[in-house]
Design an enzyme around this catalytic site. Structure first.
Site, PDB file in Angstrom:
ATOM      1  CG  ASN A  13      -6.813  13.919  33.574  1.00 16.82           C
ATOM      2  OD1 ASN A  13      -8.047  14.353  33.565  1.00 16.82           O
ATOM      3  ND2 ASN A  13      -5.880  14.744  33.473  1.00 16.82           N
ATOM      4  NE  ARG A  92      -8.105  18.185  35.149  1.00 19.06           N
ATOM      5  CZ  ARG A  92      -8.337  18.539  34.012  1.00 19.06           C
ATOM      6  NH1 ARG A  92      -8.112  17.882  33.073  1.00 19.06           N
ATOM      7  NH2 ARG A  92      -8.660  19.912  33.774  1.00 19.06           N
ATOM      8  CG  HIS A 180      -6.599  24.872  33.222  1.00 16.36           C
ATOM      9  ND1 HIS A 180      -6.944  25.577  32.520  1.00 16.36           N
ATOM     10  CD2 HIS A 180      -6.881  23.694  32.778  1.00 16.36           C
ATOM     11  CE1 HIS A 180      -7.443  25.208  31.436  1.00 16.36           C
ATOM     12  NE2 HIS A 180      -7.313  23.882  31.526  1.00 16.36           N
ATOM     13  NE  ARG A 240     -13.479  23.918  27.059  1.00 18.90           N
ATOM     14  CZ  ARG A 240     -12.717  23.601  28.053  1.00 18.90           C
ATOM     15  NH1 ARG A 240     -12.993  23.959  29.288  1.00 18.90           N
ATOM     16  NH2 ARG A 240     -11.570  22.603  27.839  1.00 18.90           N
ATOM     17  CG  ASN A 331       4.619  20.855  22.870  1.00 16.83           C
ATOM     18  OD1 ASN A 331       6.008  20.557  23.130  1.00 16.83           O
ATOM     19  ND2 ASN A 331       3.581  20.360  23.405  1.00 16.83           N
ATOM     20  CD  GLU A 376      -3.634  19.101  34.180  1.00 18.76           C
ATOM     21  OE1 GLU A 376      -3.565  17.934  33.463  1.00 18.76           O
ATOM     22  OE2 GLU A 376      -4.351  19.913  34.091  1.00 18.76           O
TER      23      GLU A 376
END
Ligand code: AMP
Length: 392
Positions: A13, A92, A180, A240, A331, A376
């Protein structure tokens, strides 16, 4: 297959300056043997961390690019592989465009198409493809399998797949792809495995990390995503901007004299939490900072997510479950609490103690509220496992 046993699965990834990896033993459900990452690729002091059971290794590897980072990873994995080969490498790939949704073997033709999508995901796609090239060089006999973040959303209904531009742009591929997808794939399957009655209903998954988006699911299928044509749209993120009036881009060009490269840099790298706080892209840093700007950056993040929860509930025709994942979603009890505050009108009431205790189920209203840590890498490993079985 070698004498030492069946070949192993490596997942990669790749980000702009990091390369995350995991090694899995193939099987009906692949078993993770080790994972880690190389950070600071492109800088002068890259560092490799490897976790194998309880053993953790940290290693400075100096100046590194994706290929040398992969070699360094392999050097550390060699004892673990015990003479076994890497049979398949799963990657990925952020953008699969209109042509690729399901995981696919990365032939030169597929790679050439994926390279044309680089401008749509400049933070990820060039690095994803660099990792594929590095893996082909390192494991010429292995199957290279691409897993696309856009794939999960390709069944979007048309009105959620298009922009109100002249139709020829839709035909050219100007669509709301959504991203995602590997994370949503994992979380929705976990939901189906552990709470099938919810998975069959109306669900919002909030993937809140450095990149952030939400997905509206009906019966496990994506019917809407906050991200669109690029991974810029929707929620504000670490660096972003999220949703932006296109008039702002015109103004930056016409009144500020900015060109495409500068605007791209502004929107991808200098905006979001970092731009608003003037301090950091990192939620932990902002939570600890205590400055008015950091507080406002968090206020904006929370506000936009709450707004999208409302919009997604409307397109779903109600809500049965809200699921949090990603570094912030998993978290930050504070962010989860703020997102759920005053949502009793929707039947969504947070259980404050369960939220603070990091319980898997943190609501006690009609709408179930859950935290499901995403994975993932496991989704990629499953795809490689399937591709290896097809290959025999
Ligand atoms: P990810 O991209 O999924 O790895 O998520 C990274 C984001 O999660 C960063 O903004 C981190 O600051 C944030 N994060 C990780 N742990 C915590 C925590 N304990 N509290 C708040 N934010 C966290």
């Amino acid at each position: 297959m070698t004498d030492a046993g069946p070949g192993m699965i490596l997942t990669l990834n790749a980000g702009s300056s990091s390369l995350k990896f995991s090694v899995f033993e193939p099987g009906a459900e692949p078993r993770e043997c080790a994972h880690g990452q190389v950070e600071n690729i492109g800088g002068t002091a890259a560092e490799l961390t490897l976790t194998e059971g309880t053993r953790k290794t940290r290693l400075g590897i100096g100046r590194a690019h994706h290929q040398s980072a992969l070699q360094a990873i392999l050097g550390q994995l060699a004892p673990l592989l015990k003479g076994r080969t890497i049979a398949g490498v799963g990657h990925r790939i952020v953008h699969g465009g209109t042509a690729h949704a399901a995981p696919e073997v990365l032939t030169p033709k597929v790679m050439a198409y994926l390279a044309t999508l680089e401008p749509l995901a400049p933070l990820h796609q060039p690095h994803n493809l660099a990792a594929v090239r590095a893996a082909i060089a390192a494991f010429p006999g292995a199957r290279q399998v691409g897993c696309f973040d856009t794939g999960f959303h390709r069944g979007h209904p048309w009105e959620n797949d298009t922009f109100a531009l002249p139709r020829r742009y839709y035909d050219k591929g100007v669509r709301r792809y959504g991203f995602h997808g590997l994370s949503y794939d994992y979380v929705s399957h976990e939901l189906a495995r552990t709470r099938p009655e919810l998975a069959a209903g109306r669900v919002i998954i909030a993937h809140l990390g450095n990149g952030a988006s939400m997905c509206a699911l009906r019966n496990g299928n994506s019917i809407g995503s906050t991200m669109g044509f690029s991974a810029l749209d929707g929620l504000p993120m670490g660096t972003r901007c999220g949703q932006l009036d296109p008039g702002v881009v015109l103004w930056l060009m016409q009144s500020e004299g900015m060109g495409a490269v500068e605007i791209s840099n502004l929107l991808y790298r200098e905006s979001g939490l970092k731009g608003l706080s003037g301090l950091s892209h990192d939620m932990r840093t902002l939570e600890a900072a205590g400055t008015p700007e950091a507080a406002q950056a968090i206020d904006y993040f929370v506000f936009r997510i709450r707004r999208e929860i409302g919009a997604m509930t409307a397109i779903l025709g109600g809500l049965d479950a809200l699921v949090f994942c990603g570094g912030i979603g998993e978290n930050s009890a504070m962010i989860r609490a703020r997102l759920c505050e005053g949502m009793d009108w929707l039947g969504l009431t947070l259980d404050a103690a369960a939220n603070e205790a990091r319980a898997p189920e943190i609501g006690h209203g009609r709408v179930r509220v859950l935290v499901i840590p995403t994975d993932e890498e496991r989704v990629i490993a499953r795809a490689v496992n399937a591709a290896l079985q097809v290959a025999g």
